[in-house]
Design a protein around this motif. Structure first.
Motif, PDB file in Angstrom:
ATOM      1  N   ASN A 270      11.059  55.687  24.133  1.00  0.00           N
ATOM      2  CA  ASN A 270      10.986  55.805  25.904  1.00  0.00           C
ATOM      3  C   ASN A 270      11.827  56.548  26.396  1.00  0.00           C
ATOM      4  O   ASN A 270      12.216  56.344  27.450  1.00  0.00           O
ATOM      5  CB  ASN A 270      10.515  54.363  26.411  1.00  0.00           C
ATOM      6  CG  ASN A 270      10.125  54.455  27.541  1.00  0.00           C
ATOM      7  OD1 ASN A 270       9.204  55.687  28.005  1.00  0.00           O
ATOM      8  ND2 ASN A 270      10.288  53.639  28.574  1.00  0.00           N
ATOM      9  N   GLY A 271      12.271  57.585  25.485  1.00  0.00           N
ATOM     10  CA  GLY A 271      13.280  58.686  26.276  1.00  0.00           C
ATOM     11  C   GLY A 271      12.413  59.633  27.256  1.00  0.00           C
ATOM     12  O   GLY A 271      11.332  59.890  26.880  1.00  0.00           O
ATOM     13  N   SER A 272      13.188  60.543  27.867  1.00  0.00           N
ATOM     14  CA  SER A 272      12.600  61.539  28.644  1.00  0.00           C
ATOM     15  C   SER A 272      12.351  62.727  27.641  1.00  0.00           C
ATOM     16  O   SER A 272      13.380  62.672  26.501  1.00  0.00           O
ATOM     17  CB  SER A 272      13.649  61.923  29.731  1.00  0.00           C
ATOM     18  OG  SER A 272      14.887  62.632  29.389  1.00  0.00           O
ATOM     19  N   PRO A 273      11.482  63.597  28.022  1.00  0.00           N
ATOM     20  CA  PRO A 273      11.413  64.981  27.281  1.00  0.00           C
ATOM     21  C   PRO A 273      12.849  65.719  26.780  1.00  0.00           C
ATOM     22  O   PRO A 273      13.238  65.994  25.977  1.00  0.00           O
ATOM     23  CB  PRO A 273      10.373  65.735  28.043  1.00  0.00           C
ATOM     24  CG  PRO A 273       9.660  64.794  28.694  1.00  0.00           C
ATOM     25  CD  PRO A 273      10.766  63.604  29.184  1.00  0.00           C
ATOM     26  N   GLU A 274      13.634  65.646  27.997  1.00  0.00           N
ATOM     27  CA  GLU A 274      15.058  66.215  28.159  1.00  0.00           C
ATOM     28  C   GLU A 274      15.994  65.405  26.959  1.00  0.00           C
ATOM     29  O   GLU A 274      16.513  66.220  26.195  1.00  0.00           O
ATOM     30  CB  GLU A 274      15.726  66.314  29.496  1.00  0.00           C
ATOM     31  CG  GLU A 274      14.820  67.182  30.352  1.00  0.00           C
ATOM     32  CD  GLU A 274      13.914  66.492  30.856  1.00  0.00           C
ATOM     33  OE1 GLU A 274      13.492  65.195  31.006  1.00  0.00           O
ATOM     34  OE2 GLU A 274      12.889  67.307  31.546  1.00  0.00           O
ATOM     35  N   GLU A 275      15.686  64.201  26.895  1.00  0.00           N
ATOM     36  CA  GLU A 275      16.470  63.353  25.993  1.00  0.00           C
ATOM     37  C   GLU A 275      16.074  63.441  24.376  1.00  0.00           C
ATOM     38  O   GLU A 275      17.065  63.484  23.537  1.00  0.00           O
ATOM     39  CB  GLU A 275      16.431  61.855  26.373  1.00  0.00           C
ATOM     40  CG  GLU A 275      17.213  61.454  27.499  1.00  0.00           C
ATOM     41  CD  GLU A 275      16.913  59.995  27.978  1.00  0.00           C
ATOM     42  OE1 GLU A 275      17.938  59.433  28.436  1.00  0.00           O
ATOM     43  OE2 GLU A 275      15.919  59.634  27.948  1.00  0.00           O
ATOM     44  N   TYR A 276      14.933  63.665  24.252  1.00  0.00           N
ATOM     45  CA  TYR A 276      14.318  63.837  22.985  1.00  0.00           C
ATOM     46  C   TYR A 276      14.644  65.265  22.410  1.00  0.00           C
ATOM     47  O   TYR A 276      15.324  65.303  21.455  1.00  0.00           O
ATOM     48  CB  TYR A 276      12.814  63.867  22.960  1.00  0.00           C
ATOM     49  CG  TYR A 276      12.313  62.389  23.004  1.00  0.00           C
ATOM     50  CD1 TYR A 276      12.820  61.457  21.996  1.00  0.00           C
ATOM     51  CD2 TYR A 276      11.429  61.837  23.766  1.00  0.00           C
ATOM     52  CE1 TYR A 276      12.403  60.061  21.901  1.00  0.00           C
ATOM     53  CE2 TYR A 276      11.047  60.559  23.838  1.00  0.00           C
ATOM     54  CZ  TYR A 276      11.518  59.778  23.004  1.00  0.00           C
ATOM     55  OH  TYR A 276      11.043  58.602  22.946  1.00  0.00           O
ATOM     56  N   ILE A 277      14.534  66.280  23.543  1.00  0.00           N
ATOM     57  CA  ILE A 277      14.967  67.732  22.878  1.00  0.00           C
ATOM     58  C   ILE A 277      16.536  67.649  22.501  1.00  0.00           C
ATOM     59  O   ILE A 277      16.934  68.311  21.515  1.00  0.00           O
ATOM     60  CB  ILE A 277      14.679  68.563  24.207  1.00  0.00           C
ATOM     61  CG1 ILE A 277      13.267  69.104  24.424  1.00  0.00           C
ATOM     62  CG2 ILE A 277      15.543  70.016  23.915  1.00  0.00           C
ATOM     63  CD1 ILE A 277      12.775  69.767  25.607  1.00  0.00           C
TER      64      ILE A 277
END
Length: 149
Positions: free
Chosen positions: A65-72
């Motif tokens: 459940n991370g943000s798109p920025e965290e996954y990047i």
């Protein structure tokens, strides 16, 4: 002792540098203080895990459940793959098979490695240039044998 026998065990990353084939400046894709482990098992499997320095925690504490920025950022600071390994004792060549990989393009590939062993120091790199940060490079990774517990 065969090359295969010498590889068996765990190795800690000491250095990972990319050397562009266009003679531009070498760079450290995961930072100068990257850490990692590569393991070779007696039954013919290997796993490589490398990560950049100062990786940020997810705000939620939930991997799924991370943000798109965290996954990047997570993907940009980590290299991971595992699979079988093969050694040609006659030519002293090593090959890694990517059964699983964080980078999906590698899944199913078999990649040759240039290998050099000197006591407890293992030097690895690809047999041919790869793309890294938009440049064609030769990777140089230096590992030291992990101490037994």
């Amino acid at each position: 002792m065969s090359l295969r026998e010498q590889l068996i065990g765990a190795w800690k990353l000491q250095s990972y540098v990319e050397i562009p084939v266009d003679d531009s400046e070498p760079f450290y894709p995961l930072g100068k203080n990257a850490t990692g482990i590569i393991m070779y098992t007696p039954d013919g499997y290997m796993s490589a895990q490398l990560m950049g320095e100062q990786r940020q925690h997810f705000g939620t504490g939930d991997w799924f459940n991370g943000s798109p920025e965290e996954y990047i950022e997570e993907a940009k600071t980590y290299i991971a793959y595992s699979g079988r390994f093969f050694v040609n004792e006659e030519t002293q060549q090593l090959e890694h098979e990517m059964m699983v990989s964080l980078f999906p393009n590698w899944i199913g590939q078999q990649q040759q490695r240039i290998v050099s062993l000197d006591g407890d120091t293992l030097k690895l790199g690809p047999a041919s240039p790869i793309m890294s940060k938009g440049k064609l490079v030769m990777s140089q990774l230096i590992w030291t044998r992990a101490q037994k517990n």
